[in-house]
Structures are given as C-alpha cells and as structure tokens.
Motif scaffolding. Structure first.
Motif, PDB file in Angstrom:
ATOM      1  N   ASP A  95      59.790  74.251  55.174  1.00 54.81           N
ATOM      2  CA  ASP A  95      59.433  74.578  56.560  1.00 54.81           C
ATOM      3  C   ASP A  95      59.266  73.314  57.403  1.00 54.81           C
ATOM      4  OD1 ASP A  95      59.442  77.222  55.797  1.00 54.81           O
ATOM      5  OD2 ASP A  95      57.249  77.407  55.728  1.00 54.81           O
ATOM      6  N   GLY A  96      58.894  72.223  56.764  1.00 54.72           N
ATOM      7  CA  GLY A  96      58.696  70.961  57.482  1.00 54.72           C
ATOM      8  C   GLY A  96      59.982  70.185  57.726  1.00 54.72           C
ATOM      9  N   ALA A  97      61.113  70.760  57.352  1.00 56.67           N
ATOM     10  CA  ALA A  97      62.404  70.082  57.537  1.00 56.67           C
ATOM     11  C   ALA A  97      62.651  69.714  58.989  1.00 56.67           C
ATOM     12  CB  ALA A  97      63.540  70.962  57.010  1.00 56.67           C
ATOM     13  N   ILE A  98      62.011  70.401  59.897  1.00 55.22           N
ATOM     14  CA  ILE A  98      62.148  70.097  61.325  1.00 55.22           C
ATOM     15  C   ILE A  98      61.737  68.652  61.616  1.00 55.22           C
ATOM     16  CG2 ILE A  98      59.838  70.914  61.942  1.00 55.22           C
ATOM     17  CD1 ILE A  98      61.043  72.031  64.508  1.00 55.22           C
ATOM     18  N   GLY A 101      64.701  63.538  60.613  1.00 51.82           N
ATOM     19  CA  GLY A 101      65.799  63.118  61.470  1.00 51.82           C
ATOM     20  C   GLY A 101      65.713  63.543  62.913  1.00 51.82           C
ATOM     21  N   GLY A 102      64.560  63.952  63.338  1.00 51.29           N
ATOM     22  CA  GLY A 102      64.444  64.401  64.708  1.00 51.29           C
ATOM     23  C   GLY A 102      63.511  63.519  65.507  1.00 51.29           C
ATOM     24  N   ILE A 103      63.053  64.028  66.594  1.00 48.36           N
ATOM     25  CA  ILE A 103      62.168  63.267  67.478  1.00 48.36           C
ATOM     26  C   ILE A 103      60.778  63.080  66.875  1.00 48.36           C
ATOM     27  CG2 ILE A 103      63.387  63.948  69.566  1.00 48.36           C
ATOM     28  CD1 ILE A 103      61.161  66.020  70.049  1.00 48.36           C
ATOM     29  N   TYR A 104      60.498  63.794  65.771  1.00 46.36           N
ATOM     30  CA  TYR A 104      59.167  63.740  65.182  1.00 46.36           C
ATOM     31  C   TYR A 104      58.969  62.568  64.215  1.00 46.36           C
ATOM     32  CZ  TYR A 104      59.076  68.407  67.120  1.00 46.36           C
ATOM     33  OH  TYR A 104      59.139  69.473  67.966  1.00 46.36           O
ATOM     34  N   GLU A 105      60.042  61.824  63.887  1.00 46.21           N
ATOM     35  CA  GLU A 105      59.907  60.723  62.935  1.00 46.21           C
ATOM     36  C   GLU A 105      59.274  59.516  63.562  1.00 46.21           C
ATOM     37  OE1 GLU A 105      62.754  59.580  59.903  1.00 46.21           O
ATOM     38  OE2 GLU A 105      63.717  61.494  60.284  1.00 46.21           O
TER      39      GLU A 105
END
Length: 105
Positions: A95-98, A101-105
């Motif tokens: 579920d945390g895959a979001i 590689g996105g803006i959350y890194e």
C-alpha cells in the motif's frame, strides 16, 4: 485464551519467527537479533513477557523443561497466525508503494 487475530506487536512477530526452530530463552534473544539483522535487540524482561503471552494464546508450547531452562516451539495455530501477520505487513508495504519514486521521496 486463544489468539484473536489482532495485529501483533513487533516483539510477538519476531519471537514467533525465531521459534520456527525450537529454542530456549537465551538462544531466542540471539536468534531474534539475527533474524532482524541486528535491528531488534530483545532483553529478557520483554522476551519472557512475550513468551508468557504467546503460551496463553496457544501460539507456542514448551517442548522441553529440564528445570533449568525451557525450550519453546511454535504451534500450528502459531504458524497460521504468523503467516497471517506476514501477509498483513506485506500488504501495508504494498500500500505504501505510492511513496516510491514520487514526490514523497
């Protein structure tokens, strides 16, 4: 009393993992540290509290008691609970895959 399937504490999870092979208390502390790659260091107070709870919940049993030390093993019910908890934790990671590689890194 029997385990109700609620989420396990980290300590419960690692004790059950370490008991896939029967072990006694001192060995368990080392095995938990090994299986967690050094991340989890469990002291005797925590360990014996968890062992008592897991016994009450029928997730582990004493397979040998020579009077000096007890050897514990996971039960079939314990193995099913451990696998269920593993799947729950794996789902949380998925579920945390979001975050990858996105803006959350």
């Amino acid at each position: 009393m029997s385990y109700d399937g609620s989420p396990m504490t980290e300590a419960m999870y690692y004790v059950l993992l370490a008991l896939i092979q029967p072990n006694h208390g001192y060995q368990l502390m080392n095995e938990i540290e090994d299986v967690s790659k050094g991340r989890v260091k469990m002291g005797p107070g925590t360990l014996y509290g968890v062992l008592t709870r897991l016994q009450k919940d029928n997730l582990i049993i004493v397979v040998n008691d020579d009077g000096r030390r007890k050897t514990y093993s996971i039960t079939e019910h314990g193995m099913l609970a451990l696998k269920k908890e593993y799947k729950r934790l794996a789902s949380m990671v998925d579920d945390g895959a979001i975050l990858r590689g996105g803006i959350y890194e």
